[in-house]
Design a protein around this motif. Structure first.
Motif, PDB file in Angstrom:
ATOM      1  N   GLY A   1       0.943  -1.397   0.033  1.00  0.00           N
ATOM      2  CA  GLY A   1      -0.034  -0.109  -0.036  1.00  0.00           C
ATOM      3  C   GLY A   1       0.912   1.303  -0.087  1.00  0.00           C
ATOM      4  O   GLY A   1       1.836   1.368  -0.621  1.00  0.00           O
TER       5      GLY A   1
ATOM      6  N   SER B   1      -0.271   4.065  -4.826  1.00  0.00           N
ATOM      7  CA  SER B   1       0.488   3.822  -3.558  1.00  0.00           C
ATOM      8  C   SER B   1       1.908   3.990  -3.857  1.00  0.00           C
ATOM      9  O   SER B   1       2.588   4.260  -3.009  1.00  0.00           O
ATOM     10  CB  SER B   1      -0.010   2.575  -2.988  1.00  0.00           C
TER      11      SER B   1
ATOM     12  N   GLN C   1      -5.886   5.781   0.180  1.00  0.00           N
ATOM     13  CA  GLN C   1      -4.704   5.275   0.486  1.00  0.00           C
ATOM     14  C   GLN C   1      -4.362   5.021   2.278  1.00  0.00           C
ATOM     15  O   GLN C   1      -3.937   4.143   2.813  1.00  0.00           O
ATOM     16  CB  GLN C   1      -3.337   5.754   0.056  1.00  0.00           C
TER      17      GLN C   1
ATOM     18  N   ASN D   1      -6.626   2.495   3.761  1.00  0.00           N
ATOM     19  CA  ASN D   1      -6.248   1.058   3.434  1.00  0.00           C
ATOM     20  C   ASN D   1      -5.008   0.687   4.553  1.00  0.00           C
ATOM     21  O   ASN D   1      -4.389  -0.648   4.238  1.00  0.00           O
ATOM     22  CB  ASN D   1      -5.833   0.646   2.076  1.00  0.00           C
TER      23      ASN D   1
END
Length: 404
Positions: free
Chosen positions: A16, A41, A370, A373
């Motif tokens: 990520g 990412s 982003q 996550n």
């Protein structure tokens, strides 16, 4: 089996935007390669490397599908594998198709362990992985990570493979490539993250590593926060606020909190609140906000039934991978006057315990995805530091033994 000697080299799958990697880096591990299929990412990590963010200049970031990654030549050279396989197959907010979801990347995590044979691995996923409906598949994941060398033959169903693994598990015919695996549902707030975020963390030590390891004890607690608020008033004093006149706790609750905190042999620190995390940031609509990277106001936040934001004097709701339309309004903030607004990117990053000098270079929506996550940096560091300390202790013991 290769010798167990402390190397702090690691690789990370599904990295990520780098939350887990940063925490494990802080813990002492050095990433030689990070793999992530999402270009935005990868670009974000590369932008931070280019900007000179401390400690990550040697990171090699590869935008790739992990199913195509070759681990040839890494056996014996990598101490740890980490990663957060995509959570959508198990997410409470998704379709929850698990093994029927093509995004289930746990088989690739198992392949990496099988081919690299690191001393330890750390994988993270959503709490939905522990849902009753996934219990059989979760047990299958754990068995695969325990015996990664027992590969599922082509044409065999996962249920048949699970049966094969269960039979091996209860036999006395065990081989070299095996791991002692434990897992636990952790609340990030218990480790100093200003957020109620429950995640499943899976840790496995290669069977020749006599780790005697268990998950680190919490460092923070809800009871300590309540004590700071409603017994001593320290919380309000720290924020230069008057203690509210109305105490929401009963006399019995106060008594229980006193006992829990004052009689504890190892006192814990208070849960961190949203105000603790972002209280020093200026109003994003003010001129002063320009001095803070990624601290830009975003209009449009609204409260309606089932869609409410995070209050300032509690840990934040779970930051999620979305911006507008997050189901419970988790990416909104409720101000002292009752107004609501969206978290800025910088505020969300602080809630996830990213450092202020770690930048997010994409759009607001993409950056929020982003961040939502990501693994909280402090949670990753807490688990990683405990693992690293045990490996270091084992290495020192082996060195003393070899020198005698």
């Amino acid at each position: 089996m290769q010798n167990t000697t402390l190397m702090n080299k690691s690789i990370e799958l599904f990295c990520g935007t780098g939350g887990l990697a940063l925490g494990l880096q802080n813990a002492g591990f050095q990433h030689t390669a990070l793999y992530e299929w999402d270009k935005d990412s990868c670009d974000n990590i590369k932008a931070n490397i280019a900007a000179g963010f401390d400690g990550i200049s040697d990171w090699n970031v590869y935008q790739s599908d992990v199913r195509t990654v070759s681990y040839d030549g890494l056996t014996g050279k990598i101490n740890m594998i980490s990663g957060g396989p995509p959570c959508q197959p198990f997410s409470l907010g998704g379709k929850a198709q698990a093994y029927n979801d093509k995004r289930d990347m746990f088989p690739e995590a198992v392949r990496a362990v099988r081919e690299v044979m690191p001393e330890v691995f750390i994988f993270e996923n959503v709490k939905g992985l522990l849902r009753k409906s996934f219990s059989l598949y979760f047990s299958y994941i754990i068995l695969q990570l325990t015996y990664p060398s027992i590969v599922k033959p082509q044409g065999m169903t996962w249920e048949e493979h699970r049966t094969l693994l269960e039979q091996h598990h209860t036999s006395n015919r065990h081989g070299d490539c095996e791991y002692n695996v434990v897992f636990r549902l952790l609340n990030a707030a218990d480790y100093g993250v200003p957020q109620l975020r429950h995640r499943v963390v899976i840790v496995g030590f290669r069977k020749d590593v006599d780790a005697h390891w268990s998950f680190p004890n919490p460092t923070h607690s809800k009871e300590a926060l309540l004590y700071s608020k409603w017994v001593t008033g320290d919380y309000w004093a720290r924020h230069n606020m008057a203690m509210p006149m109305s105490n929401p706790l009963s006399k019995q609750a106060i008594k229980n909190i006193r006992s829990a905190v004052e009689e504890c042999n190892a006192p814990l620190r208070p849960w961190q609140t949203t105000r603790d995390a972002i209280g020093d940031l200026p109003d994003p609509q003010s001129k002063e906000a320009a001095a803070f990277d990624n601290h830009i106001f975003r209009a449009g936040a609204k409260i309606y039934p089932g869609h409410s934001g995070s209050v300032l004097d509690e840990p934040s709701k779970t930051i999620k991978a979305g911006a507008h339309g997050v189901p419970g309004g988790e990416n909104m903030l409720v101000l002292d006057n009752g107004d609501v607004r969206y978290y800025t990117v910088r505020e969300s990053a602080r809630i996830q315990t990213f450092p202020d000098d770690y930048h997010f270079v994409a759009s607001w929506t993409e950056s929020m995805r982003q961040i939502g996550n990501a693994v909280p940096v402090k949670l990753a560091e807490a688990v990683g530091s405990s693992v690293y300390a045990h490996l270091k202790e084992i290495d020192h013991a082996k060195r003393r033994y070899s020198n005698n």
